[in-house]
Write a protein that holds these residues in place. Structure first.
Motif, PDB file in Angstrom:
ATOM      1  N   MET A 275       0.585  -1.183  -0.163  1.00 44.63           N
ATOM      2  CA  MET A 275      -0.091  -0.074  -0.030  1.00 44.63           C
ATOM      3  C   MET A 275       0.752   1.244  -0.120  1.00 44.63           C
ATOM      4  O   MET A 275       0.541   2.370  -0.613  1.00 44.63           O
ATOM      5  CB  MET A 275      -0.854   0.148   1.137  1.00 44.63           C
ATOM      6  CG  MET A 275      -2.109  -1.062   1.266  1.00 44.63           C
ATOM      7  SD  MET A 275      -3.279  -0.892  -0.303  1.00 44.63           S
ATOM      8  CE  MET A 275      -4.118   0.563   0.332  1.00 44.63           C
TER       9      MET A 275
ATOM     10  N   LEU B  33       0.472   4.101  -2.791  1.00 48.24           N
ATOM     11  CA  LEU B  33      -0.024   5.467  -2.278  1.00 48.24           C
ATOM     12  C   LEU B  33       0.980   6.617  -2.442  1.00 48.24           C
ATOM     13  O   LEU B  33       0.412   7.738  -2.888  1.00 48.24           O
ATOM     14  CB  LEU B  33      -0.524   5.140  -1.067  1.00 48.24           C
ATOM     15  CG  LEU B  33      -1.809   4.590  -0.590  1.00 48.24           C
ATOM     16  CD1 LEU B  33      -1.843   4.278   1.110  1.00 48.24           C
ATOM     17  CD2 LEU B  33      -3.077   5.040  -1.112  1.00 48.24           C
TER      18      LEU B  33
ATOM     19  N   SER C 229       0.329   7.550  -5.983  1.00 46.43           N
ATOM     20  CA  SER C 229      -0.667   7.940  -6.115  1.00 46.43           C
ATOM     21  C   SER C 229      -0.928   9.544  -5.712  1.00 46.43           C
ATOM     22  O   SER C 229      -1.606  10.248  -6.544  1.00 46.43           O
ATOM     23  CB  SER C 229      -2.011   7.169  -5.435  1.00 46.43           C
ATOM     24  OG  SER C 229      -2.071   5.717  -5.993  1.00 46.43           O
ATOM     25  N   LYS C 230      -0.389   9.727  -4.563  1.00 50.56           N
ATOM     26  CA  LYS C 230      -0.560  11.162  -4.088  1.00 50.56           C
ATOM     27  C   LYS C 230      -0.074  12.175  -5.183  1.00 50.56           C
ATOM     28  O   LYS C 230      -0.292  13.374  -5.347  1.00 50.56           O
ATOM     29  CB  LYS C 230       0.085  11.110  -2.893  1.00 50.56           C
ATOM     30  CG  LYS C 230       0.149  12.363  -2.036  1.00 50.56           C
ATOM     31  CD  LYS C 230       0.908  12.556  -0.780  1.00 50.56           C
ATOM     32  CE  LYS C 230       0.784  13.831   0.006  1.00 50.56           C
ATOM     33  NZ  LYS C 230       1.545  13.920   1.210  1.00 50.56           N
TER      34      LYS C 230
ATOM     35  N   LEU D 222      -9.263  11.151  -2.195  1.00 50.97           N
ATOM     36  CA  LEU D 222      -8.727   9.650  -2.315  1.00 50.97           C
ATOM     37  C   LEU D 222      -9.600   8.751  -1.325  1.00 50.97           C
ATOM     38  O   LEU D 222     -10.100   9.211  -0.135  1.00 50.97           O
ATOM     39  CB  LEU D 222      -7.397   9.563  -1.664  1.00 50.97           C
ATOM     40  CG  LEU D 222      -7.008   8.152  -1.198  1.00 50.97           C
ATOM     41  CD1 LEU D 222      -6.714   7.366  -2.553  1.00 50.97           C
ATOM     42  CD2 LEU D 222      -5.698   8.094  -0.527  1.00 50.97           C
TER      43      LEU D 222
ATOM     44  N   ILE E 188     -10.953   4.789  -0.354  1.00 51.74           N
ATOM     45  CA  ILE E 188     -10.314   3.610  -0.235  1.00 51.74           C
ATOM     46  C   ILE E 188     -11.357   2.572   0.215  1.00 51.74           C
ATOM     47  O   ILE E 188     -11.845   2.959   1.399  1.00 51.74           O
ATOM     48  CB  ILE E 188      -8.995   3.613   0.549  1.00 51.74           C
ATOM     49  CG1 ILE E 188      -7.934   4.594   0.181  1.00 51.74           C
ATOM     50  CG2 ILE E 188      -8.461   2.040   0.607  1.00 51.74           C
ATOM     51  CD1 ILE E 188      -6.792   4.701   1.142  1.00 51.74           C
TER      52      ILE E 188
ATOM     53  N   VAL F  94      -2.124   5.926   5.961  1.00 55.64           N
ATOM     54  CA  VAL F  94      -2.694   7.184   5.262  1.00 55.64           C
ATOM     55  C   VAL F  94      -2.572   8.615   5.820  1.00 55.64           C
ATOM     56  O   VAL F  94      -2.265   9.645   5.540  1.00 55.64           O
ATOM     57  CB  VAL F  94      -4.243   7.092   4.741  1.00 55.64           C
ATOM     58  CG1 VAL F  94      -4.983   8.121   4.203  1.00 55.64           C
ATOM     59  CG2 VAL F  94      -4.420   5.800   4.070  1.00 55.64           C
TER      60      VAL F  94
END
Length: 533
Positions: A487, A491, A494-495, A504, A506, A520
């Motif tokens: 993850m 992530l 993605s950020k 975002l 999830i 997160v």
């Protein structure tokens, strides 16, 4: 087994010296360095340690003992009492204060073996900084709350990237290849449907082929009932190959025993390795050289250099200790350099943007000139898709003019047709209003970084929940740590694509909810949460 033999065993395991017969991927690179590594382990390593220790030890205890015995014998022959000789007494005092260089060497070997094996397990280096027995330390940089996990500084590598062929060489140099004749994989973490899971099995229609003097063994990777075990299929494959492999490849049945299976053959070993390699996910360290050098400094300070000994030890002891530390640090650094070169090469391959295998476009008919309609109407695959998706039946080119919003998929057409059609658009990127990437998720995110950075308004992800029914299979059983690495890697990518005010979303269940929440929060900070449940 003495300390040096133990160190050799540890290093040969780390450098995977038992895989010299493998001839694909990273193993080809390792084989190029194999002779250099073996020369270092078997010859240069003990020489380096001996030379470093000798720089600060003018005479070790063995040399002093021999000299003391010679002087004593000479005094005895001359009828002189040994204790009356100043030289004899001086040598005896030197011997009492001397540190045995051979003993120091064994200590160095022991420390090196202990250091490397504590971080290495089954092909990966795990970030477990051992402070003392059953106590570990984590790198802490003053955060209010520190989220740490065993694989936090590693890339999680999905096995679907490596569902490829496998090659090894027999003792006579002949090559044996395992290849997939038929395979289907679930993309993007989709689950196998029904009461089935994918398994490797021998390709019954043609289990073996000989091409240009090389043996090809064919496997399938297809859904099987969950009641069918992979071990049983592997045994079945071997039983078939006993009869099918030609006599000129008989060395495949040489013994390669283990403690549990004395009758295991070379072929059985490689069947199991091939299946394991494509079953278990693994890690690549982001900075193996830096990590091991930091851990080496910590290890030396914590387990080699004892500050409490300063007040009650002779100066000769500290000279020996410094010599030992120098030997450990110098030799370990050379080993780390070797390891880091291999790991960094794998990291470069993983991070290198992958080739796009194929590109297709979905275009509504109102954007396509009518001169293409006859070719489109003649394409049965396209017509069949329209029937299945939209319940629209097209029989003539003229009918297409009345269906402007039917979507043409270029995957059904030739490359020549596709090139002509795409050439009709002056700026294809501007006219495209959607993008679908079918890829391993980390590689897709990596590919998108340059073009889509800071542009995405909303991201929705539905990662594996890591429950018993969909558990990611990592070979070291670091279940939650492996999942967090997966993850975290994705992530972060993605950020970088999100707008400053982007969202975002999830989807997750209870098992990993709280760990995901902490992760997160680490990446996005608490004040950016809209909802956590």
């Amino acid at each position: 087994m003495n300390n040096y033999d133990n160190l050799q065993k540890v290093l040969k395991e780390i450098f995977e010296m038992d895989k010299a017969d493998l001839d694909f991927g990273i193993y080809r690179i390792m084989n190029q360095k194999r002779r250099q590594v073996m020369d270092f382990i078997e010859r240069k390593l003990p020489e380096d340690i001996k030379n470093i220790l000798a720089q600060t030890q003018t005479k070790d205890s063995i040399t002093l003992q021999k000299e003391l015995e010679q002087v004593g014998k000479s005094l005895d022959d001359a009828g002189v009492v040994r204790e009356s000789s100043p030289k004899y007494l001086a040598l005896r005092q030197q011997l009492a204060n001397a540190v045995d260089t051979n003993a120091l060497e064994q200590e160095v070997f022991s420390h090196l073996a202990n250091f490397f094996k504590r971080y290495y397990k089954d092909g990966d280096f795990i970030s477990l900084r051992r402070y003392k027995k059953d106590v570990y330390a984590i790198p802490y940089e003053g955060e209010e709350v520190k989220l740490h996990w065993a694989n936090h500084d590693q890339y999680y590598i999905k096995t679907s990237e490596y569902l490829k062929n496998y090659t090894f060489k027999l003792k006579d140099g002949k090559s044996v290849h395992f290849q997939l004749k038929e395979a289907s994989t679930e993309q993007n973490n989709n689950k196998t449907q029904g009461d089935k899971e994918r398994r490797f099995a021998i390709y019954a229609e043609q289990p073996v082929e000989v091409v240009n003097g090389e043996l090809y063994i064919n496997f399938t990777y297809e859904p099987q009932p969950k009641s069918v075990k992979q071990d049983d299929l592997a045994k079945e494959a071997f039983d078939v190959l006993v009869k099918a492999v030609p006599a000129e490849f008989a060395l495949a049945f040489d013994k390669a025993p283990t403690e549990k299976d004395k009758n295991r053959t070379v072929l059985q070993k490689h069947i199991n390795d091939f299946i394991s390699r494509n079953t278990f996910d693994y890690f690549i360290h982001k900075d193996l050289g830096g990590f091991l050098r930091r851990e080496l400094d910590f290890y030396i300070k914590n387990e080699v250099l004892y500050i409490d000994d300063i007040n009650d030890r002779q100066p000769e002891f500290f000279t020996a200790q410094l010599s030992k530390i120098k030997a450990i640090k110098t030799v370990a650094d050379k080993i780390i350099t070797f390891l880091a070169q291999i790991e960094d090469f794998q990291k470069k391959l993983w991070l290198k943007k992958k080739f796009v295998i194929s590109t297709n476009y979905c275009i509504t008919l109102d954007r396509i000139p009518e001169k293409y309609y006859p070719e489109i109407a003649a394409n049965q695959a396209q017509l069949q898709e329209w029937k299945e998706l939209f319940d629209v039946t097209i029989t003539t080119a003229e009918q297409l003019a009345f269906e402007p919003y039917l979507v043409l998929d270029t995957k059904f057409f030739s490359e020549e047709f596709k090139d002509r059609l795409i050439g009709e658009f002056d700026n294809l990127d501007e006219e495209c209003n959607g993008l679908l990437i079918n890829s391993e998720n980390f590689q897709a995110l990596n590919l998108m970084q340059e073009k889509y950075q800071d542009t995405i308004k909303a991201i929705y992800i539905d990662p594996p929940y890591n429950t018993d029914s969909s558990e990611i299979v990592y070979k070291n059983s670091f279940k939650h740590s492996s999942w967090l690495s997966l993850m975290h890697n994705r992530l972060i990518k993605s950020k970088m694509l999100q707008q400053e005010n982007g969202f975002l979303f999830i989807a997750i269940d209870d098992l990993e909810l709280f760990k995901l929440n902490e992760l997160v929060e680490l990446l996005y900070e608490r004040e950016n949460f809209y909802s956590k449940y």
